[in-house]
Motif scaffolding. Structure first.
Motif, PDB file in Angstrom:
ATOM      1  N   GLU A   1       3.394   5.879  -5.531  1.00 54.09           N
ATOM      2  CA  GLU A   1       3.183   5.971  -6.978  1.00 54.09           C
ATOM      3  C   GLU A   1       2.076   6.971  -7.305  1.00 54.09           C
ATOM      4  N   ILE A   2       0.998   6.930  -6.536  1.00 51.05           N
ATOM      5  CA  ILE A   2      -0.103   7.867  -6.754  1.00 51.05           C
ATOM      6  C   ILE A   2       0.372   9.296  -6.520  1.00 51.05           C
ATOM      7  N   LYS A   3       1.146   9.516  -5.459  1.00 48.48           N
ATOM      8  CA  LYS A   3       1.668  10.865  -5.197  1.00 48.48           C
ATOM      9  C   LYS A   3       2.514  11.356  -6.361  1.00 48.48           C
ATOM     10  N   ALA A   4       3.374  10.491  -6.876  1.00 46.83           N
ATOM     11  CA  ALA A   4       4.226  10.879  -8.010  1.00 46.83           C
ATOM     12  C   ALA A   4       3.372  11.169  -9.245  1.00 46.83           C
ATOM     13  N   ASN A   5       2.357  10.354  -9.480  1.00 48.69           N
ATOM     14  CA  ASN A   5       1.468  10.575 -10.622  1.00 48.69           C
ATOM     15  C   ASN A   5       0.718  11.894 -10.490  1.00 48.69           C
ATOM     16  N   LEU A   6       0.254  12.191  -9.281  1.00 45.32           N
ATOM     17  CA  LEU A   6      -0.461  13.455  -9.056  1.00 45.32           C
ATOM     18  C   LEU A   6       0.465  14.654  -9.220  1.00 45.32           C
ATOM     19  N   ASP A   7       1.698  14.523  -8.781  1.00 50.09           N
ATOM     20  CA  ASP A   7       2.663  15.608  -8.953  1.00 50.09           C
ATOM     21  C   ASP A   7       2.917  15.870 -10.439  1.00 50.09           C
ATOM     22  N   ASP A   8       3.101  14.798 -11.205  1.00 45.09           N
ATOM     23  CA  ASP A   8       3.293  14.927 -12.649  1.00 45.09           C
ATOM     24  C   ASP A   8       2.057  15.537 -13.309  1.00 45.09           C
ATOM     25  N   LEU A   9       0.904  15.079 -12.904  1.00 44.04           N
ATOM     26  CA  LEU A   9      -0.347  15.594 -13.447  1.00 44.04           C
ATOM     27  C   LEU A   9      -0.496  17.075 -13.142  1.00 44.04           C
ATOM     28  N   HIS A  10      -0.136  17.477 -11.943  1.00 43.31           N
ATOM     29  CA  HIS A  10      -0.214  18.888 -11.571  1.00 43.31           C
ATOM     30  C   HIS A  10       0.659  19.742 -12.485  1.00 43.31           C
ATOM     31  N   TYR A  11       1.883  19.287 -12.750  1.00 44.98           N
ATOM     32  CA  TYR A  11       2.779  20.028 -13.632  1.00 44.98           C
ATOM     33  C   TYR A  11       2.176  20.149 -15.043  1.00 44.98           C
ATOM     34  N   ARG A  12       1.646  19.041 -15.549  1.00 44.61           N
ATOM     35  CA  ARG A  12       1.054  19.066 -16.884  1.00 44.61           C
ATOM     36  C   ARG A  12      -0.187  19.947 -16.933  1.00 44.61           C
TER      37      ARG A  12
ATOM     38  N   ALA B   1      -8.010   5.672  -7.186  1.00 43.32           N
ATOM     39  CA  ALA B   1      -6.996   4.765  -6.652  1.00 43.32           C
ATOM     40  C   ALA B   1      -6.637   5.125  -5.209  1.00 43.32           C
ATOM     41  N   LEU B   2      -6.607   6.399  -4.928  1.00 39.04           N
ATOM     42  CA  LEU B   2      -6.296   6.857  -3.572  1.00 39.04           C
ATOM     43  C   LEU B   2      -7.396   6.440  -2.596  1.00 39.04           C
ATOM     44  N   TYR B   3      -8.652   6.562  -3.010  1.00 39.30           N
ATOM     45  CA  TYR B   3      -9.752   6.141  -2.151  1.00 39.30           C
ATOM     46  C   TYR B   3      -9.745   4.641  -1.905  1.00 39.30           C
ATOM     47  N   LYS B   4      -9.305   3.873  -2.889  1.00 44.33           N
ATOM     48  CA  LYS B   4      -9.240   2.415  -2.707  1.00 44.33           C
ATOM     49  C   LYS B   4      -8.227   2.013  -1.635  1.00 44.33           C
TER      50      LYS B   4
ATOM     51  N   ASP C   1       0.826  -1.204   0.000  1.00 40.19           N
ATOM     52  CA  ASP C   1       0.000   0.000   0.000  1.00 40.19           C
ATOM     53  C   ASP C   1       0.862   1.256   0.000  1.00 40.19           C
ATOM     54  N   LYS C   2       1.959   1.219   0.738  1.00 44.44           N
ATOM     55  CA  LYS C   2       2.865   2.368   0.766  1.00 44.44           C
ATOM     56  C   LYS C   2       3.471   2.627  -0.605  1.00 44.44           C
ATOM     57  N   GLU C   3       3.813   1.551  -1.308  1.00 48.13           N
ATOM     58  CA  GLU C   3       4.344   1.698  -2.667  1.00 48.13           C
ATOM     59  C   GLU C   3       3.294   2.287  -3.601  1.00 48.13           C
ATOM     60  N   LYS C   4       2.074   1.798  -3.481  1.00 47.61           N
ATOM     61  CA  LYS C   4       0.981   2.326  -4.316  1.00 47.61           C
ATOM     62  C   LYS C   4       0.734   3.795  -4.001  1.00 47.61           C
ATOM     63  N   TYR C   5       0.757   4.136  -2.712  1.00 45.04           N
ATOM     64  CA  TYR C   5       0.549   5.515  -2.291  1.00 45.04           C
ATOM     65  C   TYR C   5       1.644   6.413  -2.859  1.00 45.04           C
TER      66      TYR C   5
END
Length: 76
Positions: free
Chosen positions: A11-22, A71-74, A5-9
């Motif tokens: 990954e989600i944080k990194a994806n959200l950071d990338d999404l924010h930049y885009r 994914a975060l809610y899951k 779960d920590k790894e998934k979390y």
């Protein structure tokens, strides 16, 4: 929270950071198009493709944001 779960979390944080930049880039594109339309010497028709491209980009990012939030809610 399990190690997986920590790894998934993380990954989600990194994806959200990338999404924010885009998203920042997408907003800048819309701002540039707006400036060109309001202050430029060209007609609006010349910006149709750019405006559609910005719309398409933002629509895709909206879909990605929904997926990441789900994914975060899951994990909760």
């Amino acid at each position: 929270m399990t190690p997986t779960d920590k790894e998934k979390y993380s990954e989600i944080k990194a994806n959200l950071d990338d999404l924010h930049y885009r998203m920042e880039c997408g907003v800048a594109i819309v701002g540039a198009i707006h400036t060109a339309l309001t202050e430029g010497e060209t007609t609006g028709e010349e910006w149709h493709d750019a405006l559609f491209g910005a719309y398409s980009l933002l629509r895709q990012m909206n879909s990605e944001l929904r997926s990441e939030v789900d994914a975060l809610y899951k994990l909760s």
